[in-house]
Motif scaffolding. Sequence first.
Motif, mmCIF file in Angstrom:
data_model
loop_
_atom_site.group_PDB
_atom_site.id
_atom_site.type_symbol
_atom_site.label_atom_id
_atom_site.label_comp_id
_atom_site.label_asym_id
_atom_site.label_seq_id
_atom_site.Cartn_x
_atom_site.Cartn_y
_atom_site.Cartn_z
ATOM 1 N N GLY A 129 0.811 -1.210 0.000
ATOM 2 C CA GLY A 129 0.000 0.000 0.000
ATOM 3 C C GLY A 129 0.845 1.261 0.000
ATOM 4 O O GLY A 129 0.502 2.257 -0.657
ATOM 5 N N VAL A 130 1.969 1.226 0.707
ATOM 6 C CA VAL A 130 2.878 2.379 0.726
ATOM 7 C C VAL A 130 3.504 2.583 -0.648
ATOM 8 O O VAL A 130 3.639 3.713 -1.125
ATOM 9 N N ALA A 131 3.887 1.487 -1.308
ATOM 10 C CA ALA A 131 4.439 1.606 -2.658
ATOM 11 C C ALA A 131 3.400 2.200 -3.612
ATOM 12 O O ALA A 131 3.728 3.032 -4.470
ATOM 13 N N GLU A 132 2.143 1.789 -3.458
ATOM 14 C CA GLU A 132 1.071 2.376 -4.274
ATOM 15 C C GLU A 132 0.929 3.869 -4.002
ATOM 16 O O GLU A 132 0.701 4.666 -4.923
ATOM 17 N N ALA A 133 1.067 4.256 -2.746
ATOM 18 C CA ALA A 133 0.945 5.671 -2.386
ATOM 19 C C ALA A 133 2.076 6.490 -3.004
ATOM 20 O O ALA A 133 1.850 7.607 -3.500
ATOM 21 N N HIS A 134 3.296 5.973 -2.988
ATOM 22 C CA HIS A 134 4.419 6.669 -3.627
ATOM 23 C C HIS A 134 4.176 6.810 -5.129
ATOM 24 O O HIS A 134 4.433 7.875 -5.716
ATOM 25 N N ALA A 135 3.656 5.764 -5.751
ATOM 26 C CA ALA A 135 3.373 5.820 -7.182
ATOM 27 C C ALA A 135 2.268 6.840 -7.478
ATOM 28 O O ALA A 135 2.318 7.567 -8.482
ATOM 29 N N ALA A 136 1.271 6.898 -6.602
ATOM 30 C CA ALA A 136 0.191 7.867 -6.780
ATOM 31 C C ALA A 136 0.725 9.299 -6.693
ATOM 32 O O ALA A 136 0.295 10.177 -7.452
ATOM 33 N N LEU A 137 1.666 9.534 -5.787
ATOM 34 C CA LEU A 137 2.256 10.868 -5.676
ATOM 35 C C LEU A 137 3.083 11.211 -6.911
ATOM 36 O O LEU A 137 3.087 12.366 -7.358
ATOM 37 N N ASP A 138 3.773 10.239 -7.473
ATOM 38 C CA ASP A 138 4.498 10.486 -8.731
ATOM 39 C C ASP A 138 3.548 10.989 -9.807
ATOM 40 O O ASP A 138 3.838 11.963 -10.512
#
Length: 226
Positions: A129-138
Motif C-alpha cells: 500500500g505504501v508503494a502504491e501511495a508513492h506511485a500515486a504521488l508520482d
Amino acid sequence: MSLTLYIHPLASFCHKALIALYENATEFRSVTVDFGHPGSAAALLERWPVGKIPVLHDADARRTIPETSIIIEYLQQHYPGPSPMLPSDEEACLQARLWDRFFDLYVSVPMQKIVTDRIRPEGSRDPYGVAEAHAALDTAYAMIDGQLSGRRWATGDDFTLADCAAASALFFASIVHPFASDQAHLQAYLDRLLERPSVKRAIGEARPFFGMFPYRDAMPERYLSI
C-alpha cells in the motif's frame, strides 16, 4: 465569538481550513483535540461522532460543519471576507473545486498513507500500500507540474480553495516523497505557497509539534524556520 474550529496543529486538513480563515481575518476560536484524552475527544465527538477533524461549530447558527471544503464554502457564504476562496465565475469556480479535490484525494490521502504506515506496529505495516501511495504521488506531481505551467496559483491568478488544499498537502508530501528534479513548476508553486502569510502562520503554529511528525528526521532544514 460564534465560530469554534476543532483541530490538531499537525493535521494537514486542519491547515487547509485555517489558511482560509487567516486569508480573510475571520474571527474564530480554535480548540486542539487530543484523541488520546477522552475528555478532549468527547467535545468533538459530541459535535461530529465520525471523529474526523477539522470541524467548525457556529454557535449563533447552532450548526456543526464538517469537511474542509464544506467549511470553506460555508465561511464564504455566511462570513465573507475580502479574499473569496471560490471565484464568482462559474467555470473558474468549477476548476477551483476540481483542484481542491485533486489535492485532497491525490496528494493528502497518499501522503497520509505513507505517514501513518510508519507508526503502525511491527507486523501490521503495509509495504504494498505504501508503494502504491508513492506511485500515486508520482502521478499527481507530474499532473500538478503541468497544471502550474504559466499559472501563479493552482487555477490562475487568484488564490482559491484549491491553494488552501495544496499548501499543507504539498508541504508534508514533499517531505515523505520529494519532488523530481525536473518539476520546477511544482517546486516554485510550493515556494510561493510557503511565502504566503496565511500559510506561514498555519505552519508556524504547527512547528512546536513537529517532533511528533513520524518523518521529522526527513524534514528539510528550511521547513523549521517558516
